[in-house]
Scaffold this active site. Structure first.
Site, PDB file in Angstrom:
ATOM      1  N   LYS A 160       1.020  -1.004   0.002  1.00 21.62           N
ATOM      2  CA  LYS A 160       0.191   0.067   0.094  1.00 21.62           C
ATOM      3  C   LYS A 160       0.731   0.839  -0.033  1.00 21.62           C
ATOM      4  O   LYS A 160       1.740   2.275   0.876  1.00 21.62           O
ATOM      5  CB  LYS A 160      -1.020   0.308   1.394  1.00 21.62           C
ATOM      6  CG  LYS A 160      -2.245   1.078   1.488  1.00 21.62           C
ATOM      7  CD  LYS A 160      -3.433   0.884   2.183  1.00 21.62           C
ATOM      8  CE  LYS A 160      -4.175   1.724   2.124  1.00 21.62           C
ATOM      9  NZ  LYS A 160      -4.482   1.940   1.525  1.00 21.62           N
TER      10      LYS A 160
HETATM   11  N1  PPE Z   1      -7.924  -0.786  -3.018  1.00 21.09           N
HETATM   12  C1  PPE Z   1      -7.431  -0.155  -3.074  1.00 21.09           C
HETATM   13  C2  PPE Z   1      -6.421   0.232  -3.760  1.00 21.09           C
HETATM   14  C3  PPE Z   1      -7.551   0.732  -1.357  1.00 21.09           C
HETATM   15  O1  PPE Z   1      -6.372   1.914  -1.524  1.00 21.09           O
HETATM   16  C4  PPE Z   1      -7.426   0.291  -0.890  1.00 21.09           C
HETATM   17  C5  PPE Z   1      -8.637   0.973   1.214  1.00 21.09           C
HETATM   18  C6  PPE Z   1      -8.491  -1.031  -0.675  1.00 21.09           C
HETATM   19  C7  PPE Z   1      -8.741  -1.815  -2.212  1.00 21.09           C
HETATM   20  C8  PPE Z   1      -9.061  -1.704  -0.122  1.00 21.09           C
HETATM   21  O2  PPE Z   1      -8.112  -2.371   1.332  1.00 21.09           O
HETATM   22  P1  PPE Z   1      -8.724  -2.385   2.613  1.00 21.09           P
HETATM   23  O3  PPE Z   1      -8.736  -1.037   3.449  1.00 21.09           O
HETATM   24  O4  PPE Z   1      -7.616  -3.589   3.969  1.00 21.09           O
HETATM   25  O5  PPE Z   1      -9.552  -3.376   2.960  1.00 21.09           O
HETATM   26  N2  PPE Z   1      -7.844   2.192   0.593  1.00 21.09           N
HETATM   27  C9  PPE Z   1      -7.332   3.206   1.462  1.00 21.09           C
HETATM   28  C10 PPE Z   1      -7.800   4.088   1.299  1.00 21.09           C
HETATM   29  C11 PPE Z   1      -8.603   5.411   1.001  1.00 21.09           C
HETATM   30  C12 PPE Z   1      -8.969   6.985   0.938  1.00 21.09           C
HETATM   31  O6  PPE Z   1      -9.005   7.563  -0.280  1.00 21.09           O
HETATM   32  O7  PPE Z   1      -7.487   7.427   2.028  1.00 21.09           O
HETATM   33  C13 PPE Z   1      -8.734   3.506   2.942  1.00 21.09           C
HETATM   34  O8  PPE Z   1      -9.856   3.029   2.536  1.00 21.09           O
HETATM   35  O9  PPE Z   1      -8.459   3.011   3.657  1.00 21.09           O
END
Ligand code: PPE
Length: 307
Positions: A160
């Site tokens: 990430k």
């Molecule tokens: N894909 C991406 C690209 C992504 O950024 C997130 C979370 C996910 C999948 C889902 O991952 P999880 O949170 O582990 O279920 N995105 C983060 C950032 C949002 C933001 O705008 O800052 C979040 O949801 O925390």
């Protein structure tokens, strides 16, 4: 109110600092070259007070994100987990969003980060519905982005990484400018990858389908939804998904820490199902929100009380 100008505390390199003093120099390496990783964790109000949802899983992903990019974190996962709880406590949040960030410092310029120094900051703030008020019930409208998600050998998506999000921003802005709520990106082979900040699921004939996450983040919310679907007796398939499959799906929804479980009711101006939140989405939302609020004893271990 600017994010920089608030009362409160930010954990910065091992200790809590007053919010406005948690600042960096303009020659901070990550600002120039983009080598950095972050997490997003939600704290929910539960009968036992504020609790972090799946803290060990998020902390582990944070460590792994850094490992993938060769960033040596100067803290253990135990220290980082304790610091995340400390930040929620210090800011007296009943619920909120926690943002750990690791970045390279101002020790030097030039692409080679050796000697720049590694910093870790953890902030927390209240954060409501990510995709707008009412999105959880009404659902959102998305478009397939004209931008592809990163090829697996361009930006490694198990990490990430802050630099991944320039691609997310391009896709999200394009979707907003075209009147949509969010973008879904395809991978470089043309298969469905993920949203700009969410994983994607679809439902067809009562089965839950998730696209292979080769060029998507391995979402913690996604993993929780798969576990809940299994408990509900819903079959889950992981495979390649094409954009036209989204058009003819019975239901589509997005998952993420910020977005939680958000129904998608339209893709590229084509109605999904009957254009309303579907029954499986509603059921999984209900199960998910019971878990995060501490109302489902089966998943009490998904919550870490901050007190
Ligand atoms: N894909 C991406 C690209 C992504 O950024 C997130 C979370 C996910 C999948 C889902 O991952 P999880 O949170 O582990 O279920 N995105 C983060 C950032 C949002 C933001 O705008 O800052 C979040 O949801 O925390």
């Amino acid at each position: 109110m600017s994010m920089a100008d608030r009362d409160g505390w930010i954990w910065f390199d091992g200790a809590l600092k007053p919010w406005r003093e948690a600042a960096v120099h303009v020659l901070t390496h990550t600002l120039h070259y983009g080598l950095g990783v972050f997490e997003g964790v939600r704290a929910y109000a539960t009968p036992r007070g504020a609790a972090l949802f799946r803290l060990p899983e998020h902390t582990r992903r944070f460590m792994q994100s850094a490992h993938i990019l060769g960033i040596e974190l100067p803290y253990s996962s135990e220290q980082l987990a304790a610091a995340q709880a400390e930040v929620v406590r210090a800011n007296q949040l009943a619920q909120g969003y926690v943002r750990p960030l690791a970045f390279m410092g101002a020790g030097k310029m030039g692409v080679d980060p050796e000697g720049a120094g590694v910093h870790v900051a953890i902030a927390a703030w209240p954060w409501g519905a990510y995709l707008g008020d009412g999105a959880m019930e009404r659902g959102i409208r998305v478009r397939i982005s004209s931008f592809a998600r990163h090829h697996v050998n361009v930006q490694m998506c198990r990490s990430k990484s802050v630099s991944t999000y320039a691609n997310s921003i391009l896709a999200h802005r394009e979707a907003r400018a075209d009147g949509f709520d969010e973008a879904i990106l395809l991978d470089t082979d043309g298969f469905v990858a993920e949203g700009s900040g969410e994983n994607v699921f679809l439902v067809r004939d009562g089965r839950l389908i998730e696209p292979e996450v080769a060029s998507a983040l391995e979402g913690v919310t996604r993993r929780s939804i798969i576990a809940l679907a299994a408990e509900e007796g819903i079959a889950v398939e992981t495979r390649r998904v094409t954009r036209d499959e989204l058009y003819i799906a019975d239901e589509v929804f997005l998952t993420g820490t910020a977005a939680e479980v958000t129904p998608v009711v339209e893709v590229d101006r084509r109605r999904v199902g009957d254009g309303r939140r579907g029954p499986i989405t509603a059921r999984l939302q209900e199960r998910f929100f019971a878990c995060v609020r501490g109302a489902d004893a089966r998943h009490a271990d998904w919550l870490t009380p901050v007190a």
